[in-house]
Design a protein around this motif. Structure first.
Motif, PDB file in Angstrom:
ATOM      1  N   THR A 245      38.535  17.373  49.262  1.00 44.46           N
ATOM      2  CA  THR A 245      37.635  18.271  49.984  1.00 44.46           C
ATOM      3  C   THR A 245      38.396  19.052  51.059  1.00 44.46           C
ATOM      4  O   THR A 245      38.106  20.230  51.301  1.00 44.46           O
ATOM      5  N   SER A 249      38.908  23.167  51.024  1.00 43.90           N
ATOM      6  CA  SER A 249      38.378  23.943  52.150  1.00 43.90           C
ATOM      7  C   SER A 249      39.462  24.729  52.877  1.00 43.90           C
ATOM      8  O   SER A 249      39.153  25.708  53.555  1.00 43.90           O
ATOM      9  N   PHE A 253      40.261  28.487  50.648  1.00 43.45           N
ATOM     10  CA  PHE A 253      39.770  29.468  51.623  1.00 43.45           C
ATOM     11  C   PHE A 253      40.835  30.518  51.920  1.00 43.45           C
ATOM     12  O   PHE A 253      40.535  31.711  51.997  1.00 43.45           O
ATOM     13  N   LEU A 322      36.911  27.358  60.645  1.00 42.80           N
ATOM     14  CA  LEU A 322      35.998  28.035  59.720  1.00 42.80           C
ATOM     15  C   LEU A 322      34.763  28.568  60.446  1.00 42.80           C
ATOM     16  O   LEU A 322      34.262  29.658  60.125  1.00 42.80           O
ATOM     17  N   PHE A 399      32.426  27.004  52.392  1.00 43.68           N
ATOM     18  CA  PHE A 399      33.622  26.301  52.838  1.00 43.68           C
ATOM     19  C   PHE A 399      33.321  25.405  54.041  1.00 43.68           C
ATOM     20  O   PHE A 399      33.931  24.339  54.200  1.00 43.68           O
ATOM     21  N   LEU A 402      32.059  22.166  52.753  1.00 45.47           N
ATOM     22  CA  LEU A 402      33.168  21.334  52.287  1.00 45.47           C
ATOM     23  C   LEU A 402      33.909  20.683  53.463  1.00 45.47           C
ATOM     24  O   LEU A 402      34.255  19.496  53.413  1.00 45.47           O
ATOM     25  N   ALA A 403      34.147  21.456  54.526  1.00 50.16           N
ATOM     26  CA  ALA A 403      34.838  20.920  55.704  1.00 50.16           C
ATOM     27  C   ALA A 403      34.001  19.834  56.374  1.00 50.16           C
ATOM     28  O   ALA A 403      34.539  18.822  56.844  1.00 50.16           O
TER      29      ALA A 403
END
Length: 452
Positions: A245, A249, A253, A322, A399, A402-403
């Protein structure tokens, strides 16, 4: 006499490390060459194949690399355990050399299909060579400066990516696209030479690896891999999920960030070429951070330990970065991603060394690479779907999810690590290795008792 012998051994270890880095350098350099010369490829082959077909073939330059690597790292790691990492490392690097040679030949003959074939051959060795390199690093640096050695190796690979982003477009612009691919081919030959010298020194110190003349059929390979996987502890699977993961991410990205930055932040009155150049400069920041910070972080981990906390810190920085993409100019986001990636990437692979028995490391690294490549194959499909149905903000939010998942998994990793007698946060590498060996001996004893 003894101190002198130890000093000579230390010098040999760092020569081995240098040769490992050089053997991996070309792999980091040539991987993104097609992406950096995409416009040249489209312009050169569109008259022959048409724009739509050329774009289709271009996508295969990457998908045909990723698809086989969902499975190959598993087999590559296992075969490294069975037939010896030295033999397999040479085979993998020869495939990389052959693949780049075919790509170079395809660019010379203006045959895009031949270039696609070359990338497929490159993929047969491109991921598995990293597994054999990890095994050699563990052998020479476990219990010593393993994190620093791994960080230096990661730093050089990422510096190859940065150097490629500078050199390849300029070589293509002044001398032609085929010359850029030809330069990449020369680098693969230099890496092969480094690997041959590395294996010679490693064998001289260790003695020849025993030859196993057995033929491993598919069923035997499958059964042995399942047998190896069945003994992996829960912490290994949590770390693998956390790594997957996290890498998606960050690395995906970065790959998709050009269109995101152009959409959210770069001036609309600029030409597309100006915005692409600016976005490209911003995209190189994470890899530059990784190049400069990773060796220092690796050295720090060897001294203070705290691996689990560093994994969490790296994950937090990516999450913050992010979020910032939505509110502030992207340079802050890219710096956060770069430092977070340096912290996490330096720590995760060496942590596995203290979780999985040495005899199963090849399979363990193979499993991690396979899971990662499966995610790298699948996630772009979701991202493409989201971008067509929504906006670039929707992609950033994906994203972020995911983070956030990485942070949640980090909590479970922390809890599982606390159930061990010796935490991965321990700064005594000998103590960590002794605990792992003790656990392996206890497991073997239990198997003997069960069998009797």
């Amino acid at each position: 006499m003894k101190p002198k012998k130890q000093e000579n051994k230390k010098k040999l270890r760092y020569l081995i490390l240098f040769l490992i880095c050089m053997s991996m350098f070309s792999n980091g350099f040539i991987f993104d060459q097609p992406a950096l010369m995409k416009e040249d490829i489209i312009e050169k082959f569109s008259p022959k194949y048409g724009l739509a077909k050329t774009s289709f073939y271009f996508s295969f330059l990457y998908s045909l690399y990723s698809i086989p690597n969902i499975i190959l790292p598993l087999a590559g790691g296992f075969l490294s355990d069975i037939f010896g990492y030295r033999r397999m490392s040479v085979l993998f690097l020869v495939l990389i050399v052959l693949g780049q040679a075919i790509v170079y030949l395809g660019s010379l003959r203006e045959e895009l299909k031949l270039m696609v074939l070359g990338r497929f051959v490159f993929g047969l060795g491109g991921e598995s060579i990293g597994i054999t390199s990890s095994i050699i690093l563990v052998k020479w640096f476990a219990g010593k400066e393993l994190s620093f050695a791994n960080a230096l190796n990661l730093s050089l690979i990422r510096s190859a990516t940065v150097i490629n982003s500078i050199l390849s477009p300029r070589i293509a612009e002044h001398y032609g696209m085929d010359k850029a691919f030809g330069f990449g081919f020369l680098l693969t030959l230099a890496s092969l030479f480094s690997l041959i010298v590395l294996n010679f020194l490693d064998e001289r110190d260790d003695g020849p690896q025993s030859k196993q003349e057995q033929i491993v059929d598919v069923n035997q390979l499958k059964d042995q891999i399942i047998s190896d996987i069945s003994v992996f502890p829960k912490l290994f699977w949590l770390l693998t999920l956390q790594m997957t993961t996290f890498y998606v991410s960050v690395l995906l990205f970065i790959s998709f960030s050009s269109s995101i930055m152009i959409y959210l932040w770069l001036p609309a009155d600029n030409t597309m070429q100006e915005n692409q150049e600016k976005a490209g400069d911003l995209m190189s920041i994470p890899y530059m951070c990784c190049t400069f910070f990773s060796p220092f972080i690796g050295y720090m981990i060897d001294k203070i330990g705290q691996r689990i906390k560093i994994l969490v810190l790296g994950s937090c920085l990516v999450f913050i970065g992010l979020i910032s993409m939505l509110y502030v100019y992207p340079i802050f986001c890219m710096i956060c991603l770069g430092i977070g990636y340096s912290l996490f990437g330096t720590t995760i692979w060496t942590s596995i060394t203290y979780v999985v028995a040495k005899k199963n490391l090849g399979t363990a690294f193979g499993v991690m690479n396979s899971v990662q490549n499966f995610a790298f194959f699948l996630m772009p499909l979701f991202i493409a779907y989201i971008s067509t149905k929504g906006t670039q903000i929707s992609v950033v939010l994906f994203f972020l999810i995911l983070a956030c998942s990485t942070l949640i998994i980090s909590i479970h990793v922390y809890q599982e690590d606390r159930s061990r007698e010796v935490s991965l946060d321990c700064n005594n590498q000998d103590k960590l290795m002794n605990y792992l060996n003790k656990s392996e001996d206890d497991e073997t004893q239990e198997q003997i008792i069960e069998a009797s």
